[in-house]
Design a protein around this motif. Structure first.
Motif, PDB file in Angstrom:
ATOM      1  N   LEU A   1       0.833  -1.202   0.000  1.00  0.00           N
ATOM      2  CA  LEU A   1       0.000   0.000   0.000  1.00  0.00           C
ATOM      3  C   LEU A   1       0.870   1.255   0.000  1.00  0.00           C
ATOM      4  O   LEU A   1       0.586   2.227  -0.712  1.00  0.00           O
ATOM      5  N   MET A   2       1.942   1.244   0.777  1.00  0.00           N
ATOM      6  CA  MET A   2       2.857   2.380   0.807  1.00  0.00           C
ATOM      7  C   MET A   2       3.528   2.579  -0.550  1.00  0.00           C
ATOM      8  O   MET A   2       3.649   3.708  -1.044  1.00  0.00           O
ATOM      9  N   ALA A   3       3.936   1.465  -1.187  1.00  0.00           N
ATOM     10  CA  ALA A   3       4.606   1.553  -2.488  1.00  0.00           C
ATOM     11  C   ALA A   3       3.668   2.057  -3.573  1.00  0.00           C
ATOM     12  O   ALA A   3       4.053   2.850  -4.446  1.00  0.00           O
ATOM     13  N   GLU A   4       2.402   1.623  -3.537  1.00  0.00           N
ATOM     14  CA  GLU A   4       1.451   1.966  -4.586  1.00  0.00           C
ATOM     15  C   GLU A   4       0.922   3.393  -4.466  1.00  0.00           C
ATOM     16  O   GLU A   4       0.596   4.027  -5.472  1.00  0.00           O
ATOM     17  N   THR A   5       0.818   3.885  -3.233  1.00  0.00           N
ATOM     18  CA  THR A   5       0.167   5.179  -3.028  1.00  0.00           C
ATOM     19  C   THR A   5       1.121   6.283  -2.607  1.00  0.00           C
ATOM     20  O   THR A   5       0.737   7.466  -2.634  1.00  0.00           O
ATOM     21  N   GLY A   6       2.332   5.916  -2.195  1.00  0.00           N
ATOM     22  CA  GLY A   6       3.258   6.916  -1.684  1.00  0.00           C
ATOM     23  C   GLY A   6       2.930   7.365  -0.269  1.00  0.00           C
ATOM     24  O   GLY A   6       3.481   8.363   0.217  1.00  0.00           O
ATOM     25  N   ALA A   7       2.031   6.633   0.408  1.00  0.00           N
ATOM     26  CA  ALA A   7       1.648   6.993   1.770  1.00  0.00           C
ATOM     27  C   ALA A   7       2.750   6.624   2.756  1.00  0.00           C
ATOM     28  O   ALA A   7       3.558   5.727   2.506  1.00  0.00           O
ATOM     29  N   THR A   8       2.783   7.322   3.883  1.00  0.00           N
ATOM     30  CA  THR A   8       3.697   6.943   4.961  1.00  0.00           C
ATOM     31  C   THR A   8       3.159   5.689   5.635  1.00  0.00           C
ATOM     32  O   THR A   8       2.000   5.285   5.420  1.00  0.00           O
ATOM     33  N   LYS A   9       3.972   5.079   6.477  1.00  0.00           N
ATOM     34  CA  LYS A   9       3.530   3.887   7.191  1.00  0.00           C
ATOM     35  C   LYS A   9       2.314   4.198   8.060  1.00  0.00           C
ATOM     36  O   LYS A   9       1.353   3.420   8.117  1.00  0.00           O
ATOM     37  N   GLY A  10       2.343   5.356   8.729  1.00  0.00           N
ATOM     38  CA  GLY A  10       1.214   5.738   9.568  1.00  0.00           C
ATOM     39  C   GLY A  10      -0.057   5.952   8.768  1.00  0.00           C
ATOM     40  O   GLY A  10      -1.142   5.516   9.164  1.00  0.00           O
ATOM     41  N   GLN A  11       0.064   6.606   7.607  1.00  0.00           N
ATOM     42  CA  GLN A  11      -1.104   6.851   6.758  1.00  0.00           C
ATOM     43  C   GLN A  11      -1.676   5.539   6.223  1.00  0.00           C
ATOM     44  O   GLN A  11      -2.896   5.352   6.187  1.00  0.00           O
ATOM     45  N   ALA A  12      -0.786   4.624   5.802  1.00  0.00           N
ATOM     46  CA  ALA A  12      -1.238   3.342   5.270  1.00  0.00           C
ATOM     47  C   ALA A  12      -1.921   2.515   6.355  1.00  0.00           C
ATOM     48  O   ALA A  12      -2.963   1.886   6.112  1.00  0.00           O
TER      49      ALA A  12
END
Length: 454
Positions: free
Chosen positions: A177-188
């Motif tokens: 999810l982090m790789a696909e969306t660019g989200a931080t670990k906390g956001q994911a």
């Protein structure tokens, strides 16, 4: 024939990937599958990949127009249904599927019908579907998803090939999810906590999920401030959350001026004046989100691609224009096959689906409250484990400390979690979401801050 590239989407389920790969390469894809497993295991991703392979002239290359349109939901030969009401599927939804299944494919090799949460097909809706599911037209593939076989009516499950999915590895889902969306670990982690599965989490983190994220942020702020808020302020907070989700989202990027491309083509005598006028009328319909003639949409799409290659349109502008054209083209293609009455029923179905999506987003706001309360419970119990709302840890700790000083924090938090469970049940039973959210925040305030609620 090599393995279909679209199956890369289910790399996390190697047995499922191998199963569908063998079937597709041998040309022996079945006509009805029931994909079962826990939320986030990849059933929706697998259904989308198989649907792409069904309509793709290359067996699922992942790169052609058919594959792209099947992936973004704009292909006329891929129908994706979700429960049309909090109680489950509506009989009218199933009747639409039955009416559409015999029609020949509009553009692809075959047709795919995806029914999410088949466990919510009640007896009436299921009975309406049985004959079509048992003897579907040769060009149709049904893909149903559910949490387990036992959750689905036996009459439905017995007519499908069951494809089990292994439970997802949370760490791997989080990394993907982090790789696909660019989200931080906390956001994911937060997205996974408030949504049902990885696909919903991706949507939540996308540009289109901005209103949902804003509503959850507002819900988190409201819950964490209940200790110093009046009852009226809690009600206003609930209304604010509901308003964020009820508002129609508008595109953050305006559509480029495709009409100018038509004018240039007319001046260059590439398009006759009468045809240019017709194309500009089509583009006006596209801008308004109305159905449009597929052939004209294709002609305009080619102009957009040429403008992108010439550097006149940016990638972002071209993509937004192509997406709008694909959506209007799909609606136009469907309209060609529907009578006026059927088109009206389709419009009603779309309205029902929109309402169901709004309720799903309200459920995310409830899940947000549950996630925060569980983290507060962990902090109150002194648990060293990671918090799902890690980015809000600094805001949670003083609230947890204040609750601990006020008395029985674990008991109060468990009572508040029961309030959230009741809110879920109320929303499913068709209680107005705004009313359910108001009752939730007021009851959570009473459970956690009894002394200040009086």
């Amino acid at each position: 024939m090599s393995e279909p590239a679209v199956l890369d989407a289910v790399a996390g389920q190697p047995r499922v990937r191998d199963f569908f790969s063998r079937a597709l390469q041998a040309g022996r894809l079945g006509q009805a599958y029931l994909l079962v497993g826990p939320a986030g295991a990849g059933q929706e991703e697998a259904a989308r990949a198989v649907a792409q392979a069904v309509v793709c002239r290359h067996g699922g290359c992942g790169a052609c127009d058919d594959c792209r349109r099947a992936a973004d939901g704009s292909h006329p030969d891929v129908r994706w249904d979700r429960p049309g009401s909090p109680a489950g599927y509506l009989v009218d939804q199933v009747r639409d599927v039955i009416a559409e299944a015999p029609l020949a494919p509009v553009g692809g090799r075959g047709k795919a019908f995806v029914l999410e949460r088949a466990d919510r097909l009640g007896p009436s809706a299921a009975n309406a579907l049985l004959k079509t599911l048992e003897e579907p037209p040769s060009h149709v593939t049904f893909l149903l998803t559910a949490p387990s076989v036992d959750a689905v009516l036996p009459t439905i499950a017995s007519r499908c090939q069951v494809v089990p999915f292994a439970p997802p590895d949370r760490a791997r889902v989080l990394q993907a999810l982090m790789a696909e969306t660019g989200a931080t670990k906390g956001q994911a982690a937060w997205a996974l906590a408030v949504t049902e599965d990885a696909a919903s989490a991706r949507s939540f983190l996308s540009e289109e999920g901005a209103a949902r994220r804003a509503a959850c942020d507002a819900m988190a702020d409201a819950l964490l401030s209940l200790g110093r808020a009046s009852s009226w302020e809690a009600v206003q907070s609930a209304q604010g959350v509901a308003s964020l989700l009820a508002a129609k989202e508008t595109s953050s990027r305006p559509l480029p001026d495709v009409g100018a491309l038509v004018d240039d083509a007319r001046v260059a005598k590439k398009v006759k004046p009468g045809r240019a006028s017709a194309l500009k009328r089509v583009w006006a319909n596209v801008v308004e989100g109305e159905p449009a003639d597929p052939a004209s949409c294709d002609e305009l799409a080619q102009m957009v691609r040429e403008a992108r290659e010439a550097g006149r349109f940016s990638e972002e502008d071209a993509d937004s224009a192509l997406e709008a054209l694909a959506s209007s083209s799909r609606a136009g293609a469907e309209a060609d096959y529907l009578s006026a009455g059927a088109a009206k029923e389709r419009e009603k179905a779309a309205t029902r689906q929109q309402k169901a999506q709004e309720r799903s987003s309200i459920m995310e706001a409830v899940a947000c409250a549950e996630a925060l309360l569980r983290d507060l419970l962990a902090l109150a119990a002194g648990s060293p484990g990671p918090l799902v709302s890690g980015d809000r840890a600094d805001a949670l700790r003083p609230v947890a400390a204040q609750l601990a000083r006020s008395g029985d924090a674990p008991g109060a938090l468990l009572e508040a979690l029961d309030v959230c469970a009741r809110a879920r049940a109320q929303i499913r039973s068709n209680v107005t979401p705004r009313v359910a959210l108001e009752a939730l925040l007021l009851s959570v305030k009473e459970a956690l801050w009894r002394s200040s609620s009086r």
